[in-house]
Every structure is written in structure tokens, then in C-alpha cells.
Enzyme design. Structure first.
Site, mmCIF file in Angstrom:
data_model
loop_
_atom_site.group_PDB
_atom_site.id
_atom_site.type_symbol
_atom_site.label_atom_id
_atom_site.label_comp_id
_atom_site.label_asym_id
_atom_site.label_seq_id
_atom_site.Cartn_x
_atom_site.Cartn_y
_atom_site.Cartn_z
ATOM 1 N N ASP A 203 -19.691 -31.894 2.775
ATOM 2 C CA ASP A 203 -18.966 -30.953 3.633
ATOM 3 C C ASP A 203 -17.928 -31.734 4.437
ATOM 4 O O ASP A 203 -18.270 -32.599 5.240
ATOM 5 C CB ASP A 203 -19.958 -30.260 4.562
ATOM 6 N N CYS B 37 -34.663 -25.985 30.695
ATOM 7 C CA CYS B 37 -34.333 -24.621 31.152
ATOM 8 C C CYS B 37 -33.104 -24.030 30.463
ATOM 9 O O CYS B 37 -32.725 -22.895 30.757
ATOM 10 C CB CYS B 37 -34.130 -24.615 32.660
ATOM 11 N N CYS C 105 -32.679 -27.617 37.366
ATOM 12 C CA CYS C 105 -34.055 -28.128 37.392
ATOM 13 C C CYS C 105 -34.000 -29.639 37.616
ATOM 14 O O CYS C 105 -32.952 -30.185 37.968
ATOM 15 C CB CYS C 105 -34.809 -27.767 36.104
ATOM 16 N N CYS D 298 -29.752 -28.207 28.846
ATOM 17 C CA CYS D 298 -30.982 -28.788 29.358
ATOM 18 C C CYS D 298 -32.155 -28.392 28.458
ATOM 19 O O CYS D 298 -32.344 -27.202 28.162
ATOM 20 C CB CYS D 298 -31.233 -28.293 30.776
ATOM 21 N N CYS E 190 -29.277 -31.819 35.224
ATOM 22 C CA CYS E 190 -29.298 -30.355 35.194
ATOM 23 C C CYS E 190 -29.262 -29.838 36.632
ATOM 24 O O CYS E 190 -30.124 -30.200 37.436
ATOM 25 C CB CYS E 190 -30.554 -29.853 34.486
#
Length: 450
Positions: A356, A209, A231, A206, A228
Site C-alpha cells: 500500500d 479516558c 486524568c 489518552c 492528559c
């Protein structure tokens, strides 16, 4: 238009004519020449267009092609950059090639590279941005996903009045406030079921939070109906919704968007997202559903995107792969194939591919070990890395052949035991292989897809 812009346009168009007439290609050079004379030439070339910009990690090319196909059902003047030239010089070349009909509305639907968007929007002013997704990709060039997202947010901010049409199922697109107003498209095709994303998934914290996100529905990777539990952060309201996925094969899909039935002649859930994005753009411009259906039904495969190439009785499906999430979606699509097939995996590590190659270890190659694949070829500059990854995934050595030279791949296809062949290739490997197919007369064009 000033003298400098007029000269730049003349030189660019003359070089474009010469390249197409005598060399059958050259998508970016005319733009480079025009920019060398007038760095602001793009702002003059694009000033009378309604511009839609499509950007994101995966899906830009097909979303752009589908959007163009649909808008052409309604509007006569729809310009695009179909050859993958999605950086500044390529965009200039696109506008240099335009031959619009006078007095009619002019659209430009442009695929633009994430890292180039900030530069391009200094010179043209889109009215709509489409954000497809942000996944880990070419980290040597883009960095982490949050860096990539900031690039495109900054690019959109150069046109603050433009609307952003974003994939609402991607948490990152709801993570920060943007200068531009945003609306969203997404999937609402399954009943709510409490679940969490796979542990090896990016962007599942999140942003408010830092609690791990939960989901009521997941399509793939981190895409879905997230929230979430700690929250009030959650998926935003969707303006355009896919409410039913009625059929899915390795070559097609049927689905319902906002109570209208559509069909797509390309396989894979990831491509249904592309169709949803294109349909949302069309709906934004009030294109009728029957014209959207006609545009989605257009069956000309896009350069390297499930492009079918017939090689003396072998049906070869060429698919660009470049990052773990995209690769896994391709593997899922291939897994729907009803008959046995052979597999070719081509891995290059040039700048355009990403130098990569560790990303191949995050791809679910293990799924191949459960499929009907009698023969596998590992090729390209990093064929040894590709072969090792396939061996670890469970592909036995007796089924696996290494072919370092991409020039030899076309000849090797003839000896494969199945009529169906899938070729998964990184970007420069796609270019090299298509060039070889063109030299042999199996396709027209080659390098650029023209």
C-alpha cells in the site's frame, strides 16, 4: 549441545562459508538450512550470550549499529546482525557466524523485526529490550500501531525477567501494563510550553479516558512531554535524559545527555533519538562517557541510512524511507542542507516495502517546493504515483523526470545539474540501487551491505 543441533550448526556454518567464499553473500540461507534440521538450534547457539534486542518501527538499524560501536569500546565480543537480516533465519545466521574469544563476556546486540519478535524470543532470552517507537508502517503486514505494539509486548513477555528500555516520549509505551519492568529515555531540552500535536497524528488519545493528549514539549509526530488534562496519565519519569540540543546540521548533531556532551556524525532529529537510545544502553552497562563518545563518533554510514556514495563527482546520499513519520523527519533533515541539490524519489511496492503506497500522501512533500532543487526524478515500480505526489506538492513538470527502471538511475545521476544528490528510496529500491552501484564499482557489496 545435542547431535541434531551439532549437525544443524555444522551444515549452517559450512553453507555460510561456501556462500561467502564463492558468492560473496547470503545472509539468511545458512539459518534456513540450520533451522530445517533443528528448529531449536537458536536456543543452543545463543545460550552463553548477554542479549540486547532493539525493535520498533523506525531507528532499529542505526540504534543497533551505534550500540554495537559503543559496546565494542568496552567489550571484545559483541555480535550483531548488520545486514538487516532481522527475522528468525537471519538471527540464526548471525550466531552461526560468531567467532568469540574464549573466556570473555559475550554480547549479542540484535535488531529484530516487530512481527518476528515473538517467534525469536521463544528460542533466545534477552536481558534487555530497547523499544524505539511505534508509527503507522506497512499496515498490510503489521496492522494498526496498537497491534504492532502488542506484538513486541508479547515478544518481550517470553523473557519476563528482561528489562524494557523504552522511548518515554512515545505515549504508546506507557499505555498498558507489561510483564517486564520498564525504564525510559527521552528529551528534556526545551522549557514547558502548552501545545497539541498536529491533527494528522496517531496515538494522541489518552489510553485511560480517551481525552486528546496535550504536550508541554513536542520533538516530532506524537513524541514529547505529553499529559492528559482530564486524568493523571502523563509521560513517565525518564531514567536517561537529553537535556540540550546544542547544534544540528544535515550531517551531524551535538547534544547533552545526563550532563555529558556528545556528537553524532549523522543528521536529523530522529537520529538523535537513536543516539540517545544507544547511549542509554551503554550507560545501563556502565560504559564510561568517553567510550560512549568514541562509539558515537564512528563515522561509517549504515546501509541505506544517509549512506554517501560518490558517483563520478556527484555526492549521493541514500536514505531509506518507508512511512510518513520517517519520511517527514528525512525531509526536515534535507531542509538543513546549505547548498542546492537534486532529488531522486524511488517508490516500490513489494511485500518488503509494503504494498500500500497511500502513505506517501501523508508525507510533507510540499516542503520540497520551497527548497533549492533544480531537478527531481521519480522512479521505481510506482513511479507514476510518486510523480503525481510530487506534482501535487508543487514540483513543476519542467523540473520533474520519470525514470521507471531503477537500473537507469545511475546513468541519470550523471546528467543532474548539482554535485549534491539526495536519493529517497523504499527498501527493495535501496537493494536494487545498491546492487547497481556495486556492479558499477561505486560501492562494495551491494544487496546486503556486506
Amino acid at each position: 549441545m545435542g547431535i541434531k543441533s551439532m549437525v544443524a550448526t555444522l551444515v549452517g556454518r559450512t553453507s555460510q562459508w561456501g556462500l561467502k567464499t564463492f558468492f560473496k553473500g547470503g545472509s539468511s540461507l545458512p539459518g534456513k538450512l540450520a533451522l530445517s534440521i533443528d528448529p531449536n538450534v537458536l536456543s543452543h547457539l545463543a545460550k552463553d550470550y548477554q542479549i540486547v534486542v532493539i525493535t520498533g518501527t523506525n531507528g532499529k538499524t542505526l540504534t543497533t549499529a551505534l550500540t554495537v560501536n559503543i559496546l565494542k569500546q568496552e567489550f571484545d565480543n559483541v555480535l550483531t546482525n548488520p545486514t538487516g537480516a532481522n527475522m528468525v533465519q537471519g538471527i540464526v545466521s548471525t550466531f552461526l557466524s560468531a567467532k568469540p574469544k574464549k573466556g570473555q563476556k559475550k554480547f549479542a546486540v540484535l535488531e529484530i523485526d516487530e512481527a518476528s519478535l515473538r517467534e525469536v524470543t521463544k528460542y533466545l532470552t534477552p536481558e534487555l529490550f530497547v523499544f524505539t517507537n511505534i508509527f503507522r508502517d506497512q499496515m498490510d503486514r503489521y496492522g494498526e500501531i496498537y497491534t504492532t505494539y502488542q506484538m513486541i509486548v508479547d515478544g518481550a513477555a517470553n523473557a519476563p525477567e528482561a528489562l524494557i528500555l523504552a522511548n518515554g516520549d512515545a505515549p504508546i509505551f506507557n499505555s498498558i501494563e507489561t510483564v517486564n519492568k520498564q525504564i525510559y529515555y527521552g528529551f528534556d531540552h526545551l522549557p514547558d510550553q502548552e501545545q497539541m500535536a498536529h491533527y494528522n497524528t496517531d496515538n494522541v488519545l489518552c489510553p485511560h479516558c480517551e481525552h486528546i493528549l496535550h504536550y508541554k514539549m513536542i520533538t516530532y509526530a506524537n513524541l514529547g512531554k505529553y499529559y492528559c488534562p482530564n486524568c493523571d496519565y502523563k509521560r513517565p519519569e525518564l531514567t536517561y535524559r537529553l537535556t540540550d540540543l546544542t547544534a544540528m546540521t544535515n550531517t551531524s548533531a551535538n547534544f547533552i545527555i545526563d550532563e555529558e556532551a556528545y556528537q553524532l556524525e549523522v543528521g536529523g532529529l530522529y537520529n538523535v533519538y537513536n543516539a540517545l537510545a544507544a547511549t542509554a544502553v551503554a550507560s545501563h552497562y556502565h560504559v564510561a562517557p568517553e567510550k560512549i563518545r568514541a562509539g558515537l563518533a564512528y563515522d561509517e554510514k549504515v546501509f541505506g541510512r544517509q549512506e554517501v556514495i560518490h558517483v563520478d563527482g556527484k555526492e549521493c546520499t541514500l536514505v531509506l524511507v518507508k512511512n510518513p513519520v520517517g519520511l517527514n523527519q528525512v525531509i526536515d533533515m534535507i531542509g538543513l542542507t546549505p547548498e542546492p541539490f537534486s532529488l531522486i524519489c524511488l517508490l516500490n511496492a513489494n511485500y518488503a516495502d509494503g504494498i500500500d503506497v497511500s502513505w506517501i500522501w501523508d508525507g510533507n512533500h510540499e516542503a520540497f517546493a520551497t527548497m533549492q532543487i533544480p531537478a527531481v526524478i521519480a522512479g521505481g515500480d510506482r513511479h507514476e504515483d510518486m510523480a503525481l505526489r510530487l506534482k501535487v506538492a508543487g514540483i513543476e513538470e519542467e523540473r520533474l523526470t520519470e525514470v521507471p527502471e531503477i537500473d537507469r538511475i545511475v546513468e541519470e545521476i550523471h546528467s543532474l545539474p548539482t554535485n549534491k544528490v539526495y536519493i529517497l528510496a523504499t527498501y527493495t529500491a535501496v537493494l536494487q540501487l545498491r546492487k547497481k552501484f556495486a556492479e558499477k564499482g561505486y560501492i562494495k557489496g551491494g544487496m546486503s551491505g556486506e
